[in-house]
Design an enzyme around this catalytic site. Structure first.
Site, PDB file in Angstrom:
ATOM      1  N   HIS A 144       0.360  -0.950   0.286  1.00  0.00           N
ATOM      2  CA  HIS A 144      -0.076   0.263  -0.132  1.00  0.00           C
ATOM      3  C   HIS A 144       0.985   1.324   0.180  1.00  0.00           C
ATOM      4  O   HIS A 144       0.499   2.494  -0.565  1.00  0.00           O
ATOM      5  CB  HIS A 144      -1.254  -0.231   1.264  1.00  0.00           C
ATOM      6  CG  HIS A 144      -2.120  -0.956   0.896  1.00  0.00           C
ATOM      7  ND1 HIS A 144      -2.433  -2.299   1.453  1.00  0.00           N
ATOM      8  CD2 HIS A 144      -3.218  -0.942   0.493  1.00  0.00           C
ATOM      9  CE1 HIS A 144      -3.463  -3.115   1.296  1.00  0.00           C
ATOM     10  NE2 HIS A 144      -3.962  -2.014   0.471  1.00  0.00           N
ATOM     11  N   HIS A 168      -6.048  -2.766   8.580  1.00  0.00           N
ATOM     12  CA  HIS A 168      -6.226  -2.601   6.834  1.00  0.00           C
ATOM     13  C   HIS A 168      -5.533  -0.787   6.846  1.00  0.00           C
ATOM     14  O   HIS A 168      -6.321  -0.611   6.320  1.00  0.00           O
ATOM     15  CB  HIS A 168      -7.350  -2.758   6.388  1.00  0.00           C
ATOM     16  CG  HIS A 168      -7.248  -3.520   5.429  1.00  0.00           C
ATOM     17  ND1 HIS A 168      -6.959  -4.901   3.937  1.00  0.00           N
ATOM     18  CD2 HIS A 168      -6.365  -2.076   4.062  1.00  0.00           C
ATOM     19  CE1 HIS A 168      -6.406  -4.548   2.324  1.00  0.00           C
ATOM     20  NE2 HIS A 168      -6.824  -2.869   2.136  1.00  0.00           N
ATOM     21  N   HIS A 179      -9.666   4.962   1.983  1.00  0.00           N
ATOM     22  CA  HIS A 179      -7.786   5.038   1.052  1.00  0.00           C
ATOM     23  C   HIS A 179      -7.279   5.992   1.033  1.00  0.00           C
ATOM     24  O   HIS A 179      -8.479   7.279   0.556  1.00  0.00           O
ATOM     25  CB  HIS A 179      -8.492   4.268  -0.247  1.00  0.00           C
ATOM     26  CG  HIS A 179      -8.225   3.023  -0.268  1.00  0.00           C
ATOM     27  ND1 HIS A 179      -9.439   2.314  -0.519  1.00  0.00           N
ATOM     28  CD2 HIS A 179      -7.825   1.984  -0.384  1.00  0.00           C
ATOM     29  CE1 HIS A 179      -9.098   1.095  -0.214  1.00  0.00           C
ATOM     30  NE2 HIS A 179      -8.426   0.407  -0.575  1.00  0.00           N
TER      31      HIS A 179
END
Length: 597
Positions: A263, A369, A449
């Site tokens: 990420h 996450h 995100h």
């Protein structure tokens, strides 16, 4: 005497012959094309970027270089200056932005001996090869340019996609009871497009990825442009730093106690890199040794030495289940399971889930996450986006939470005190339910995100994916939507105001269940948004004029760029996937002038 004279004559003739044919000692060495004022052309000089080339100097001393890639038809001209020191660093003139499978015309202008010179080089390139796998119908994602305003025509966009090619990792961590995220693996999918939709750069997956090697495996993700104009990204057990020409500046293994970088690899204002990783052989509260899942942040210096570490299992609450209970079980960002689309897990499922990369509560499961990290030099803190908590969190160097942008439901008493209060433009408090349903023009972000600061505006941008909005699944999947959103946080008053959003207008067409990004662009005072995964479950998408049924999983990313504060985009480019269930990940704006300094 006669023999001596003859011997001297023969020697003289031999030396004359050798001098006359001195060039022949080069053998088959490549020589410049006839008429070329410089050296030879080397295609893909570092093997990592097939649409680049280098024109060697061959003893010439030149300056004031400008390179122009002549466009196809009425396409986009790429033109950039090359600084004198860069010429010496590369050992020639760097060529970027070539068309694939094409005899490119490249004009190089330069000054030598006080005279301005120009030459057109003809450079043939290979076709695109970003890896091939099953269920593919095109060699690369397919672009569809809807609209580009004239003042944005010079844009180059970097895109990353995630897909499978059958050469998945043969490696695995030793901890069989809690294997971590290692199995999430695939071929790198980095490429750049111009505003005509043409691919002008891509990463060679065969030189930068090796599924047989522990340090060569893993998805290439989280590419960011560094202050020196180069590229940094994470890939499994490593992080990399490379020039746009493909020269690998450095490749670093993760510090020994950490694994599974995905990420984010972001260079902070302090020159260090902030990377989202996991921890290996971590002792959970029940005494079990586990590999954690996407819940650790490390700070490393440019040489890869560990500087600091944020253990989110200690800082936040890995047992908070409110957001996890509302997730679509089919869209867990990394482990996408189409058969589970629309389903939800129970609290018991979360507590008893196997250890490993699966949604669940407790360390060793995917409870956090974290999918982005930003660094704030003003107070030496980090800002993280935790998808599975539907929360954006600011954390200090002292590992204390400064504020949380999220709905109230499920936070323990200590963390609940850090929640921001939504307000309107006049500073008046907005009433919200514990599940985050608010009055007026405000909403929280859900399974979001990228939470990035905009220092120029004093704001924060977040991509709100929208799954589990208001901690529930809607009655109809078509009711889901995603949006780019901008907030203004007042850390003294502990308030947050929503100042801009885009995405509701797209409705379900723009619903991106996973991935995506929004990021401010100072050069044009704009916001670039990438709705990366619409159609992931077959709802939308397609390939050109071909229509696919709802079981094919054709993803269609939507890239837009807005002038700051405006609602209508100055740019819209759609990108259709080229493989079943393949998804876009992120986008970035590329400034070639900065990359050629």
């Amino acid at each position: 005497m006669m023999k001596t004279k003859l011997s001297l004559l023969a020697t003289s003739l031999l030396l004359a012959t050798l001098n006359a044919n001195a060039g022949s000692v080069d053998g088959l060495k490549v020589r410049p094309t006839k008429g070329s004022p410089l050296g030879v052309v080397i295609n893909n000089p570092y093997e990592n970027a097939p649409l680049t080339a280098l024109v060697t100097l061959r003893g010439h001393k030149i300056s004031d270089v400008k390179v122009t890639i002549q466009p196809k038809d009425d396409g986009v001209k790429i033109s950039y200056p090359v600084e004198d020191m860069r010429l010496l660093d590369e050992g020639g003139v760097p060529i970027f932005g070539l068309y694939p499978d094409y005899l490119n015309t490249v004009t190089v202008n330069f000054t030598e001996d006080g005279k301005r010179k120009s030459y057109d080089y003809k450079i043939l390139t290979p076709d695109i090869d970003m890896g091939f796998g099953q269920d593919m119908w095109a060699k690369a994602p397919i672009t569809d340019v809807h609209h580009v305003d004239a003042d944005f025509k010079d844009r180059i966009y970097f895109l990353s996609w995630t897909g499978k090619d059958g050469k998945q990792a043969k490696m695995a961590h030793n901890n069989l009871h809690a294997p971590g995220a290692m199995a999430w693996e695939g071929t790198p999918g980095f490429f750049m497009i111009d505003t005509a939709g043409e691919i002008r750069w891509y990463l060679n997956p065969y030189t930068t990825h090796n599924s047989d090697d522990y340090y060569g495996t893993g998805y290439a993700m989280g590419m960011n442009v560094t202050k020196d104009g180069n590229m940094a990204w994470v890939q499994g057990q490593t992080w990399k730093h490379m020039t746009v020409m493909g020269r690998m500046i450095s490749e670093h293994h993760l510090p020994g106690e950490f694994i599974d970088a995905t990420h984010e690899a972001l260079e902070g204002a302090n020159g260090n890199f902030f990377i989202r990783v996991a921890s290996k052989d971590y002792k959970a509260p029940n005494g079990k040794l586990v590999n954690t899942i996407r819940d650790q942040i490390i700070e490393v210096d440019p040489n890869g030495k560990l500087v600091d570490h944020w253990d989110l299992a200690d800082i936040l609450d890995p047992n908070r289940e409110a957001a996890l209970l509302s997730l679509d079980a089919g869209a867990v960002c990394l482990n996408i399971d189409v058969e589970q689309s629309g389903h939800q897990v129970t609290a018991e499922d979360l507590k008893t889930a196997p250890y490993g990369d699966i949604p669940g509560t407790g360390v060793g499961r995917n409870w956090a996450h974290v999918n982005s990290v930003d660094y704030d030099p003003k107070d030496d803190s980090i800002i993280i986006s935790s998808r599975h908590q539907s929360a954006v969190v600011k954390i200090g160097r002292d590992k204390q939470v400064k504020w949380i942008l999220a709905a109230r439901e499920g936070w323990n008493d200590a963390l609940a005190k850090k929640l921001l209060q939504p307000v309107d433009s006049k500073g008046k408090a907005i009433s919200c339910t514990d599940a985050g349903q608010c009055e007026g023009d405000f909403d929280f972000t859900w399974t979001q995100h990228t939470a990035y600061m905009v220092p120029e505006k004093g704001t924060l941008t977040v991509f709100d994916n929208g799954d589990g909005r208001h901690l529930e699944q809607p009655a109809m999947p078509s009711m889901k939507y995603s949006r780019s959103v901008e907030y203004k946080v007042d850390p003294q008053k502990m308030t947050v105001e929503q100042v801009w959003e885009y995405g509701k207008e797209l409705g379900s067409e723009g619903y991106a269940p996973v991935t995506s990004i929004v990021k401010y662009q100072a050069d044009k005072d704009s916001l670039m948004s990438y709705f990366a995964s619409p159609g992931m479950f077959g709802k939308g998408g397609g390939m050109g004029n071909m229509k696919w049924d709802e079981d094919t999983g054709v993803t269609k990313s939507i890239l837009v760029e807005h002038r700051y504060g405006e609602k209508e985009p100055a740019v819209r480019i759609d990108i259709d996937g080229n493989q079943m269930f393949k998804t876009g990940y992120r986008a970035q704006v590329i400034r070639i002038d900065d990359m050629m300094k």
